[in-house]
Design an enzyme around this catalytic site. Structure first.
Site, PDB file in Angstrom:
ATOM      1  N   ASP A 179     -27.179  20.104  25.216  1.00 60.93           N
ATOM      2  CA  ASP A 179     -25.894  20.114  25.929  1.00 60.93           C
ATOM      3  C   ASP A 179     -26.122  19.317  27.204  1.00 60.93           C
ATOM      4  OD1 ASP A 179     -23.682  20.606  27.485  1.00 60.93           O
ATOM      5  OD2 ASP A 179     -23.945  22.756  27.584  1.00 60.93           O
ATOM      6  N   GLU A 211     -21.097  17.653  35.444  1.00 64.77           N
ATOM      7  CA  GLU A 211     -20.136  18.390  34.618  1.00 64.77           C
ATOM      8  C   GLU A 211     -20.381  19.877  34.694  1.00 64.77           C
ATOM      9  OE1 GLU A 211     -18.537  20.319  30.913  1.00 64.77           O
ATOM     10  OE2 GLU A 211     -20.588  20.241  31.663  1.00 64.77           O
ATOM     11  N   ASP A 234     -18.697  16.459  23.914  1.00 66.55           N
ATOM     12  CA  ASP A 234     -19.522  17.544  24.439  1.00 66.55           C
ATOM     13  C   ASP A 234     -19.986  18.392  23.260  1.00 66.55           C
ATOM     14  OD1 ASP A 234     -20.762  19.345  26.248  1.00 66.55           O
ATOM     15  OD2 ASP A 234     -19.162  19.031  27.704  1.00 66.55           O
TER      16      ASP A 234
END
Lengths: 354, 327
Positions: A179, A211, A234
């Site tokens: 991630d 982010e 994402d």
């Protein structure tokens, strides 16, 4: 691109350290991977890395922003305590995943350390049941207090250490920062695919910073680039025991298209059509609230930027054993390339037709 | 500094009604700047002209308070918070309306303290019935005089009149020639969501930003772990909930403090934000830092600061104003 290349890129990108606020390493690597496929590359003052590619439509053609965040969760030194290091979370760090974890503190020099736990022999029944909090944890650098004070100060970044592991004959990868380095690789796959695919629109490939602490890089990048359309890439939750069917998505079953108020219905329709056209598998995720991805910032930038979200299913999000299927990364990049190819003036103008 | 701080902290300036504070600040800095104006939202902007780059230095002038939401036939008023006020801080606390009227906040009969919440609190302004000069929507601030407590300063609204005072003092001591343009913003409505600084930064299009505000400390009995202490110098923010200080600005602040032997501490604030949070996200992004004044008991009627920290903050801000910011 093939699965082997995807794995290699993931290995290098997850090996890089890019805790929110200091994304220099992943930015440099991302820029290196994008370089052969773009005409211009730069980093803005915020730390976003931006690659630009002209389309066949030239400067007057609609522009597409592709956003994949390059930062990762981590921590910062908050206090030195008799040679041990207390820390503050950067992003959604889960204390349950930190016990027994190896870390690196980026002080005057890089120092390796571990997050230990009080031995079970020494815990009372009550202490064993107590909820774990970040403020209860500390890092052991194995150095004496003077050594620690010479190397480390408040505000130094802390990153988690975990080399990428491949499983199941090379189809599954597990590690830290997948991630969203997986999203970054999908973006690079897309850029590579577009060498052989003619596309009308102009494309900004953006590795966004910060982010994990509030989609901050996407706020300034979308304002600065002012694109006509946007795709955020994402990760989303993969299915595993403990994850409800409606919350999780199958690994290896393709990219996940977000549906909900943050995404423009006509663009969602378009990407689904593209998937069917190219016979690419995809899944659909309803996102009723504000998306916890760059999408929510980009959508309300300037006069509004319509967009979609493509997610890669990933198990154990925000741990150091984030687990995904390499096919999903590849398929996400290909779907994105198909979507980019399908963009023309009619699509963009059609969005504002009454 | 003490007199200035007394004047500023005792003024009335809850979020949304900062004009009294703005007028006081204006008096103090008129003559020391090239332009001075109030923008549409009420931010007071003071500009010292100079060559590029342009730096916005922001300190919010609003304070936390309460707003009257209802008045019953007996003249008791009900309240809602304006900014981060905790209901238990208000029990037995006097508050003051803009026109000067003072009252006391108390609670209905409750069985235990856990029931203490906004619906159970009321404001008694000494009125026996509804009166014309008290209306729904009136704002009130905590009524608490400034005190020199053993050399340290105690007052309400130290958050962030301390920051305002630091800006004023630094501004008045600037040399005639400065290497860049400085826009001092005394911002409104920080306590309700960093609102004034957001629009001011959008308008001013700065190359760099700096917020000056108070921060919490970890030096009181069984305080949450925090490395900042009262009296140990100005705090250079590394991170809070709203911003991660841009590495260039952070390094410039550290280098400047070290070069001039100004005491400083590095700050990580677990919960809370400042104007830096919106300035750094303005337009295409603005590298931004924050200079903090260590403060005990933030968001209570008695916020405490140390004059040594204020002095360090003024000194550091002044030096930053004349340093070369790396463009």
């Amino acid at each position: 691109m093939d699965k082997e290349q995807v794995k290699d890129m993931l290995e290098i990108l997850t090996g890089a350290v890019g805790v929110s606020g200091d994304e220099r390493e992943p930015a440099e690597i991302t820029a290196g991977y994008l370089e052969p496929y773009v005409t211009r590359l730069h980093r803005d003052s915020f730390g976003n890395v931006i690659g630009f590619k002209e389309g066949t439509g030239g400067p007057g053609a609609p522009s597409l922003l592709v956003a994949a965040h390059i930062d990762e969760i981590g921590a910062m030194v908050s206090r030195l305590e008799k040679g041990f290091v207390r820390f503050s979370a950067v992003g959604g760090l889960d204390p349950r995943t930190l016990l027994g974890q190896a870390v690196e503190i980026h002080g005057r020099r890089r120092c390796r350390g571990v997050i230990g736990a009080t031995p079970p022999h020494l815990l009372t029944e009550k202490e064993r049941k107590k909820e774990l909090r970040i403020e209860d944890l500390f890092i052991d650098l194995g150095m004496d207090p003077e050594g620690v004070e010479a190397q480390i100060r408040v505000g130094d970044y802390i990153s988690l250490v975990r080399p990428l592991l491949t499983m199941a004959g090379g189809n599954i990868a597990s590690g830290k920062a997948l991630d969203n380095r997986a999203g970054v690789v999908a973006m690079i796959v897309c850029a590579a695919e577009l060498v052989d695919i003619r596309h009308f629109c102009r494309i900004y490939f953006v590795g966004t910073a910060q982010e994990e602490v509030g989609v901050r890089g996407a706020i300034v990048a979308s304002y600065g680039l002012s694109p006509d359309l946007a795709v955020a890439i994402d990760v989303t939750h993969g299915l595993s025991p403990g994850v409800a069917e409606e919350d999780g998505f199958g690994l290896g079953e393709g990219p996940v298209v977000g549906v909900g108020p943050n995404f423009h219905p006509r663009l969602v329709e378009r990407v689904r059509t593209v998937a069917r056209e190219y016979c690419l598998p995809y899944q659909v995720e309803p996102v009723p609230g504000p998306a916890s991805t760059d999408s929510r910032a980009i959508q309300v930038s300037r006069e509004g930027i319509p967009g979609i979200l493509l997610s890669i299913p990933l198990r154990y999000m925000h741990s150091t054993v984030e687990t995904l299927n390499l096919d999903d990364v590849l398929l996400t990049g290909r779907l994105l390339a198909g979507f980019a190819r399908s963009i023309d003036t009619d699509l963009v103008e059609g969005l504002t037709c009454i | 500094m003490e007199n200035l701080l007394k004047l500023l902290t005792e003024a009335f300036g809850p979020s949304g009604e900062e004009s009294e504070v703005a007028a006081l600040i204006e008096q103090k800095i008129r003559g020391a700047v090239d332009h001075l104006y109030t923008d549409k939202l009420g931010n007071l902007v003071a500009v010292r002209q100079g060559p590029s780059p342009r730096i916005v230095i922001s300190a919010h002038m609003d304070e936390i308070g309460v707003i009257i939401t209802h008045i019953d036939d007996q003249g008791f008023a009900r309240l809602a918070p304006v900014g981060g006020v905790l209901p238990h801080q208000l029990v037995g606390q006097r508050v003051r309306l803009k026109q000067g009227r003072v009252g006391v906040v108390y609670h209905e009969k409750i069985k235990n303290l856990k029931e203490l919440d906004w619906p159970r609190l009321y404001l008694d302004l000494g009125a026996e019935k509804q009166v014309e000069e008290i209306r729904i929507g009136d704002l009130a601030v905590l009524e608490q005089p400034f005190v020199n407590a053993g050399g340290r300063f105690l007052a309400k609204a130290m958050d962030n009149r301390a920051g305002c005072a630091v800006l004023i003092e630094a501004l008045r001591r600037l040399p005639r020639e400065i290497p860049q343009e400085l826009c001092f913003v005394f911002s409104v409505q920080e306590e309700v969501g960093l609102r004034g600084a957001r629009t001011a930064a959008y308008h001013l299009k700065p190359d760099f930003g700096l917020a000056v505000d108070v921060t919490r400390v970890g030096d009181t009995p069984k305080a949450p772990l925090m490395a900042v202490a009262l009296g140990k110098g100005a705090a250079i923010k590394v991170k809070d909930s709203s911003v991660i200080t841009h590495p260039i600005v952070r390094q410039l602040m550290i280098d400047t403090a070290e070069q001039h032997n100004i005491p400083y501490q590095l700050e990580i604030l677990e919960r809370g934000g400042t104007d830096a949070g919106v300035i750094h996200l303005s337009r295409e992004g603005v590298p931004t830092g924050a200079l903090s004044i260590p403060c005990r008991y933030v968001h209570t009627p008695s916020e405490m600061v140390d004059p040594a920290d204020l002095k360090a903050a003024v000194e550091l801000l002044k030096k930053l104003c004349t340093s070369n910011w790396p463009v």
